[in-house]
Design an enzyme around this catalytic site. Structure first.
Site, PDB file in Angstrom:
ATOM      1  N   ASP A  21     -28.378  50.572  26.074  1.00  0.00           N
ATOM      2  CA  ASP A  21     -29.126  50.010  27.343  1.00  0.00           C
ATOM      3  C   ASP A  21     -30.521  50.609  27.716  1.00  0.00           C
ATOM      4  OD1 ASP A  21     -29.452  48.378  29.650  1.00  0.00           O
ATOM      5  OD2 ASP A  21     -28.134  49.649  30.951  1.00  0.00           O
ATOM      6  N   ARG A  34     -40.214  42.611  27.557  1.00  0.00           N
ATOM      7  CA  ARG A  34     -39.011  42.872  27.350  1.00  0.00           C
ATOM      8  C   ARG A  34     -38.682  42.867  25.757  1.00  0.00           C
ATOM      9  NH1 ARG A  34     -35.513  43.498  31.283  1.00  0.00           N
ATOM     10  NH2 ARG A  34     -33.909  42.930  29.781  1.00  0.00           N
ATOM     11  N   HIS A  38     -36.725  45.316  22.757  1.00  0.00           N
ATOM     12  CA  HIS A  38     -35.583  45.043  21.874  1.00  0.00           C
ATOM     13  C   HIS A  38     -36.078  45.257  20.464  1.00  0.00           C
ATOM     14  CE1 HIS A  38     -33.514  43.435  25.169  1.00  0.00           C
ATOM     15  NE2 HIS A  38     -34.360  42.484  25.456  1.00  0.00           N
ATOM     16  N   SER A  66     -24.073  40.329  25.106  1.00  0.00           N
ATOM     17  CA  SER A  66     -22.767  40.455  25.846  1.00  0.00           C
ATOM     18  C   SER A  66     -22.693  38.836  26.195  1.00  0.00           C
ATOM     19  CB  SER A  66     -22.809  41.241  27.091  1.00  0.00           C
ATOM     20  OG  SER A  66     -23.780  40.658  28.217  1.00  0.00           O
ATOM     21  N   GLU A  68     -22.535  37.922  29.184  1.00  0.00           N
ATOM     22  CA  GLU A  68     -23.371  37.822  30.424  1.00  0.00           C
ATOM     23  C   GLU A  68     -24.916  37.646  29.882  1.00  0.00           C
ATOM     24  OE1 GLU A  68     -20.969  39.840  29.875  1.00  0.00           O
ATOM     25  OE2 GLU A  68     -19.560  38.885  31.341  1.00  0.00           O
ATOM     26  N   LEU A 132     -19.153  53.552   6.175  1.00  0.00           N
ATOM     27  CA  LEU A 132     -19.213  53.369   7.663  1.00  0.00           C
ATOM     28  C   LEU A 132     -18.842  51.701   7.852  1.00  0.00           C
ATOM     29  CD1 LEU A 132     -20.172  54.151  10.396  1.00  0.00           C
ATOM     30  CD2 LEU A 132     -22.241  53.295  10.001  1.00  0.00           C
ATOM     31  N   GLU A 208     -13.510  59.140  25.407  1.00  0.00           N
ATOM     32  CA  GLU A 208     -14.077  59.947  26.166  1.00  0.00           C
ATOM     33  C   GLU A 208     -15.709  59.223  26.195  1.00  0.00           C
ATOM     34  OE1 GLU A 208     -13.391  63.056  27.219  1.00  0.00           O
ATOM     35  OE2 GLU A 208     -11.541  62.620  26.380  1.00  0.00           O
TER      36      GLU A 208
HETATM   37  C1  FPP Z   1     -29.947  46.211  26.793  1.00  0.00           C
HETATM   38  O1  FPP Z   1     -31.054  46.677  27.338  1.00  0.00           O
HETATM   39  C2  FPP Z   1     -30.055  45.762  25.421  1.00  0.00           C
HETATM   40  C3  FPP Z   1     -29.652  44.668  24.913  1.00  0.00           C
HETATM   41  C4  FPP Z   1     -29.356  43.403  26.078  1.00  0.00           C
HETATM   42  C5  FPP Z   1     -29.864  44.148  23.515  1.00  0.00           C
HETATM   43  C6  FPP Z   1     -29.855  45.158  22.434  1.00  0.00           C
HETATM   44  C7  FPP Z   1     -30.281  44.430  21.174  1.00  0.00           C
HETATM   45  C8  FPP Z   1     -30.761  45.258  20.386  1.00  0.00           C
HETATM   46  C9  FPP Z   1     -31.099  46.746  20.286  1.00  0.00           C
HETATM   47  C10 FPP Z   1     -31.511  44.539  19.029  1.00  0.00           C
HETATM   48  C11 FPP Z   1     -30.556  43.614  18.357  1.00  0.00           C
HETATM   49  C12 FPP Z   1     -29.545  44.572  17.704  1.00  0.00           C
HETATM   50  C13 FPP Z   1     -29.100  44.621  16.405  1.00  0.00           C
HETATM   51  C14 FPP Z   1     -27.551  45.127  16.088  1.00  0.00           C
HETATM   52  C15 FPP Z   1     -29.908  44.088  15.387  1.00  0.00           C
HETATM   53  P1  FPP Z   1     -31.770  45.739  28.639  1.00  0.00           P
HETATM   54  O2  FPP Z   1     -32.559  44.565  27.875  1.00  0.00           O
HETATM   55  O3  FPP Z   1     -30.715  45.402  29.212  1.00  0.00           O
HETATM   56  O4  FPP Z   1     -32.548  46.960  29.126  1.00  0.00           O
HETATM   57  P2  FPP Z   1     -32.941  46.949  30.688  1.00  0.00           P
HETATM   58  O5  FPP Z   1     -31.362  47.379  31.483  1.00  0.00           O
HETATM   59  O6  FPP Z   1     -33.693  48.237  30.712  1.00  0.00           O
HETATM   60  O7  FPP Z   1     -33.270  45.526  31.251  1.00  0.00           O
END
Ligand code: FPP
Length: 245
Positions: A21, A34, A38, A66, A68, A132, A208
């Site tokens: 996150d 944003r 990512h 997710s 959502e 892994l 945990e």
């Molecule tokens: C949460 O940050 C992150 C996500 C919803 C997406 C995570 C995706 C990646 C790291 C890239 C793709 C993954 C792989 C495995 C190739 P947020 O956008 O909710 O951040 P915020 O809470 O600060 O808005």
């Protein structure tokens, strides 16, 4: 000396799950879009996959998208799907050489067909690897998964595949998308949020939990190792007393 040397080799968590996150906030802090967050988050994914393998973790589950998250602006959803495809394309050969086995959990059929195809090829390529196991949670939410399991059980009862009298926890687990993955020993969430956000609700019954203020793009290999060291300082009692374990 690297902090990895402080990890007890015989007490490494078998399965670490991560709620990645803070990508958006990290990008905003720097005055960027944003999606820039990512993209930077993908760099952390690579670092953490390497760290998990180095530490001897057997399963690493990443909450990448997710159920959502479909409600985010269309452009962000498209960019995330694109990032997924491009990351798998650029990384899969290297992961395969490292012996990584890729798995997915979630409602994979709800993903765009291009993403499904990329994933299926990657799953097939790495299915016999013994290193892994990297589990990507995509279009995943626990409530979806548990409801989906209940519906599949109803179907199997109707088909006479299972009895309609009773179901055990073990039998129920087999209907979850994690049926071939052990429960997480350690769940990490970055970005200072103290929530589970519909992630692995069934599976984390005795995990945990570890929370860090670091935003996902700032999370380092040493942060990952520190989370493991912190885990190793805990006593897992599974409902028993300290004297019993
Ligand atoms: C949460 O940050 C992150 C996500 C919803 C997406 C995570 C995706 C990646 C790291 C890239 C793709 C993954 C792989 C495995 C190739 P947020 O956008 O909710 O951040 P915020 O809470 O600060 O808005």
């Amino acid at each position: 000396m690297s902090i990895i040397n402080n990890i007890e080799k015989d007490q490494v968590p078998k399965h670490v799950a991560i709620i990645m996150d803070g990508n958006g906030r990290w990008a905003k802090k720097l005055g960027n879009l944003r999606i820039f967050g990512h993209k930077s988050g993908v760099k952390t994914v690579k670092v953490v996959v390497e760290a998990a393998a180095q530490a001897g973790v057997k399963f690493l589950t990443l909450y990448a998208f997710s159920t959502e998250n479909w409600n985010r602006p269309k452009l962000e959803v498209e960019a995330l799907m694109q990032l997924l495809v491009s990351t798998i394309s650029s990384e899969i050969e290297k992961l395969h050489k490292q012996g990584v086995r890729l798995l997915t959990i979630g409602n994979i059929e709800s993903l765009p067909s291009k993403v499904q195809k990329k994933l299926n090829d990657a799953l097939k390529l790495t299915e016999n690897n013994k290193g892994l196991t990297l589990v990507l949670a995509l279009s995943y939410s626990s409530r979806w998964e548990i409801t989906n399991a209940a519906n599949k059980i109803i179907e199997d009862v109707k088909l006479g595949k299972i009895s309609d009298s009773n179901i055990t926890e073990d039998e129920f687990s087999k209907y979850l998308t994690t049926y071939n993955v052990p429960d997480p020993d350690l769940l990490i969430r970055t970005s200072g949020e103290y929530r589970i956000s519909n992630f692995l609700l069934w599976q984390i019954a005795y995990s945990e939990l570890y929370f860090t203020e670091k935003l996902w793009p700032e999370f380092t290999k040493d942060d990952f190792f520190n989370a493991i060291i912190n885990y190793q300082e805990r006593e897992r009692r599974y409902g028993k007393t300290s004297e019993q374990v």
